[in-house]
Design a protein around this motif. Structure first.
Motif, PDB file in Angstrom:
ATOM      1  N   GLN A 166       6.329   6.868  -1.944  1.00 34.36           N
ATOM      2  CA  GLN A 166       5.029   6.965  -1.285  1.00 34.36           C
ATOM      3  C   GLN A 166       3.911   6.682  -2.277  1.00 34.36           C
ATOM      4  OE1 GLN A 166       4.850  10.802   0.724  1.00 34.36           O
ATOM      5  NE2 GLN A 166       5.548   9.812   2.618  1.00 34.36           N
ATOM      6  N   ALA A 167       2.795   6.274  -1.751  1.00 35.60           N
ATOM      7  CA  ALA A 167       1.632   6.007  -2.586  1.00 35.60           C
ATOM      8  C   ALA A 167       1.317   7.231  -3.441  1.00 35.60           C
ATOM      9  CB  ALA A 167       0.436   5.649  -1.712  1.00 35.60           C
ATOM     10  N   ARG A 181       6.141  -9.699 -11.044  1.00 33.00           N
ATOM     11  CA  ARG A 181       6.461  -9.287  -9.674  1.00 33.00           C
ATOM     12  C   ARG A 181       6.115 -10.407  -8.708  1.00 33.00           C
ATOM     13  NH1 ARG A 181       1.931  -4.464  -9.000  1.00 33.00           N
ATOM     14  NH2 ARG A 181       0.087  -5.813  -8.825  1.00 33.00           N
ATOM     15  N   GLN A 182       6.813 -10.382  -7.596  1.00 36.49           N
ATOM     16  CA  GLN A 182       6.583 -11.397  -6.576  1.00 36.49           C
ATOM     17  C   GLN A 182       6.655 -10.749  -5.202  1.00 36.49           C
ATOM     18  OE1 GLN A 182       9.117 -14.846  -6.943  1.00 36.49           O
ATOM     19  NE2 GLN A 182       7.694 -16.102  -5.772  1.00 36.49           N
ATOM     20  N   MET A 208       5.995   3.196 -14.008  1.00 37.73           N
ATOM     21  CA  MET A 208       4.940   2.903 -13.037  1.00 37.73           C
ATOM     22  C   MET A 208       4.484   4.195 -12.398  1.00 37.73           C
ATOM     23  SD  MET A 208       6.551  -0.533 -11.280  1.00 37.73           S
ATOM     24  CE  MET A 208       7.840   0.376 -10.449  1.00 37.73           C
ATOM     25  N   ASN A 209       3.235   4.550 -12.616  1.00 37.39           N
ATOM     26  CA  ASN A 209       2.643   5.761 -12.063  1.00 37.39           C
ATOM     27  C   ASN A 209       1.530   5.404 -11.087  1.00 37.39           C
ATOM     28  OD1 ASN A 209       4.320   7.298 -13.794  1.00 37.39           O
ATOM     29  ND2 ASN A 209       2.776   7.256 -15.408  1.00 37.39           N
ATOM     30  N   SER A 210       1.143   6.364 -10.292  1.00 39.77           N
ATOM     31  CA  SER A 210       0.047   6.178  -9.326  1.00 39.77           C
ATOM     32  C   SER A 210       0.250   4.908  -8.514  1.00 39.77           C
ATOM     33  CB  SER A 210      -1.295   6.144 -10.061  1.00 39.77           C
ATOM     34  OG  SER A 210      -1.496   7.323 -10.802  1.00 39.77           O
ATOM     35  N   LEU A 211       1.430   4.748  -8.002  1.00 39.02           N
ATOM     36  CA  LEU A 211       1.756   3.510  -7.286  1.00 39.02           C
ATOM     37  C   LEU A 211       0.933   3.367  -6.012  1.00 39.02           C
ATOM     38  CD1 LEU A 211       5.565   3.540  -7.935  1.00 39.02           C
ATOM     39  CD2 LEU A 211       4.052   1.615  -8.430  1.00 39.02           C
ATOM     40  N   LYS A 212       0.631   2.113  -5.699  1.00 41.07           N
ATOM     41  CA  LYS A 212      -0.163   1.764  -4.534  1.00 41.07           C
ATOM     42  C   LYS A 212       0.649   0.841  -3.628  1.00 41.07           C
ATOM     43  CE  LYS A 212      -4.335   1.711  -7.418  1.00 41.07           C
ATOM     44  NZ  LYS A 212      -5.489   0.885  -7.875  1.00 41.07           N
ATOM     45  N   PRO A 213       0.313   0.789  -2.348  1.00 44.25           N
ATOM     46  CA  PRO A 213       1.037  -0.132  -1.454  1.00 44.25           C
ATOM     47  C   PRO A 213       1.002  -1.576  -1.943  1.00 44.25           C
ATOM     48  CG  PRO A 213      -0.206   1.440  -0.166  1.00 44.25           C
ATOM     49  CD  PRO A 213      -0.587   1.677  -1.605  1.00 44.25           C
ATOM     50  N   GLU A 214      -0.077  -1.977  -2.591  1.00 41.69           N
ATOM     51  CA  GLU A 214      -0.178  -3.355  -3.090  1.00 41.69           C
ATOM     52  C   GLU A 214       0.730  -3.625  -4.289  1.00 41.69           C
ATOM     53  OE1 GLU A 214      -2.690  -1.201  -2.505  1.00 41.69           O
ATOM     54  OE2 GLU A 214      -4.302  -1.442  -3.996  1.00 41.69           O
ATOM     55  N   ASP A 215       1.394  -2.600  -4.809  1.00 48.72           N
ATOM     56  CA  ASP A 215       2.390  -2.799  -5.867  1.00 48.72           C
ATOM     57  C   ASP A 215       3.744  -3.205  -5.295  1.00 48.72           C
ATOM     58  OD1 ASP A 215       0.996   0.057  -7.519  1.00 48.72           O
ATOM     59  OD2 ASP A 215       0.685  -2.058  -8.041  1.00 48.72           O
ATOM     60  N   THR A 249      14.429  -6.466  -8.832  1.00 51.00           N
ATOM     61  CA  THR A 249      14.651  -5.178  -8.180  1.00 51.00           C
ATOM     62  C   THR A 249      13.458  -4.886  -7.276  1.00 51.00           C
ATOM     63  OG1 THR A 249      15.193  -2.838  -8.552  1.00 51.00           O
ATOM     64  CG2 THR A 249      13.643  -3.832 -10.097  1.00 51.00           C
ATOM     65  N   GLN A 250      13.750  -4.443  -6.069  1.00 47.20           N
ATOM     66  CA  GLN A 250      12.715  -4.231  -5.062  1.00 47.20           C
ATOM     67  C   GLN A 250      11.998  -2.906  -5.279  1.00 47.20           C
ATOM     68  OE1 GLN A 250      11.741  -6.265  -2.268  1.00 47.20           O
ATOM     69  NE2 GLN A 250      10.080  -4.759  -2.158  1.00 47.20           N
ATOM     70  N   VAL A 251      10.675  -2.968  -5.227  1.00 45.70           N
ATOM     71  CA  VAL A 251       9.834  -1.773  -5.253  1.00 45.70           C
ATOM     72  C   VAL A 251       8.999  -1.780  -3.974  1.00 45.70           C
ATOM     73  CG1 VAL A 251       7.897  -0.621  -6.382  1.00 45.70           C
ATOM     74  CG2 VAL A 251       9.747  -1.600  -7.757  1.00 45.70           C
ATOM     75  N   THR A 252       9.092  -0.705  -3.207  1.00 48.14           N
ATOM     76  CA  THR A 252       8.348  -0.588  -1.967  1.00 48.14           C
ATOM     77  C   THR A 252       7.528   0.692  -2.009  1.00 48.14           C
ATOM     78  OG1 THR A 252      10.091  -1.755  -0.762  1.00 48.14           O
ATOM     79  CG2 THR A 252       8.503  -0.498   0.537  1.00 48.14           C
ATOM     80  N   VAL A 253       6.225   0.541  -1.818  1.00 50.59           N
ATOM     81  CA  VAL A 253       5.318   1.682  -1.836  1.00 50.59           C
ATOM     82  C   VAL A 253       4.686   1.814  -0.461  1.00 50.59           C
ATOM     83  CG1 VAL A 253       3.364   2.778  -2.980  1.00 50.59           C
ATOM     84  CG2 VAL A 253       4.851   1.227  -4.261  1.00 50.59           C
ATOM     85  N   SER A 254       4.887   2.939   0.171  1.00 50.55           N
ATOM     86  CA  SER A 254       4.358   3.160   1.514  1.00 50.55           C
ATOM     87  C   SER A 254       3.098   4.020   1.446  1.00 50.55           C
ATOM     88  CB  SER A 254       5.403   3.821   2.395  1.00 50.55           C
ATOM     89  OG  SER A 254       5.813   5.050   1.833  1.00 50.55           O
ATOM     90  N   SER A 255       2.222   3.762   2.407  1.00 51.82           N
ATOM     91  CA  SER A 255       0.945   4.497   2.417  1.00 51.82           C
ATOM     92  C   SER A 255       1.066   5.805   3.168  1.00 51.82           C
ATOM     93  CB  SER A 255      -0.141   3.621   3.036  1.00 51.82           C
ATOM     94  OG  SER A 255       0.229   3.237   4.328  1.00 51.82           O
TER      95      SER A 255
END
Length: 128
Positions: free
Chosen positions: A13-14, A38-39, A83-90, A122-128
């Motif tokens: 999560q974000a 990242r892509q 990676m800290n404070s992750l955002k959906p745009e990450d 490797t996939q990174v998914t950040v949800s809001s």
């Protein structure tokens, strides 16, 4: 033959944190600059962070500065991205790249086409 294997991706999560690792094999680890890129879907691969062959210099994209930290362990032949404070745009597929040589020039190590070897991502998914 140099090979890179990324690990540590996932869903968060974000505001959360993840740590990515890149394991190196098949060459002399200390002779390489490493970069994390990242892509996201429909976008070009973009520079995230880079670290010099001896670890004495690092550099970050403005979008991740003060949130992400790149490090390397020459004894374990690994490169990490905290990676800290992750955002959906990450959200993206994150790739580790190895660039041979001893030229620390930002216009070189921030370009994907400068890199000799890539991991599988490797996939990174950040949800809001």
């Amino acid at each position: 033959q140099v090979q890179l294997v990324e690990s540590g991706g996932g869903s968060v999560q974000a505001g959360g944190s993840l740590k990515l690792s890149c394991t190196f094999s098949g060459g002399f680890f200390s002779n390489y600059i490493f970069g994390w890129f990242r892509q996201a879907p429909g976008k070009e691969r973009e520079f995230v962070a880079g670290i010099r062959w001896d670890g004495r210099n690092t550099n970050y994209a403005d979008s991740v500065k003060d949130r992400f930290t790149i490090s390397r362990d020459n004894a374990k032949k690994t490169v990490n991205l905290q990676m800290n404070s992750l955002k959906p745009e990450d959200t993206a597929v994150y790739y580790c790249g190895a660039l041979s040589g001893f030229t620390w020039v930002r216009t070189v190590y921030t370009r994907p086409d400068s890199y000799n070897t890539w991991g599988q991502g490797t996939q990174v998914t950040v949800s809001s």
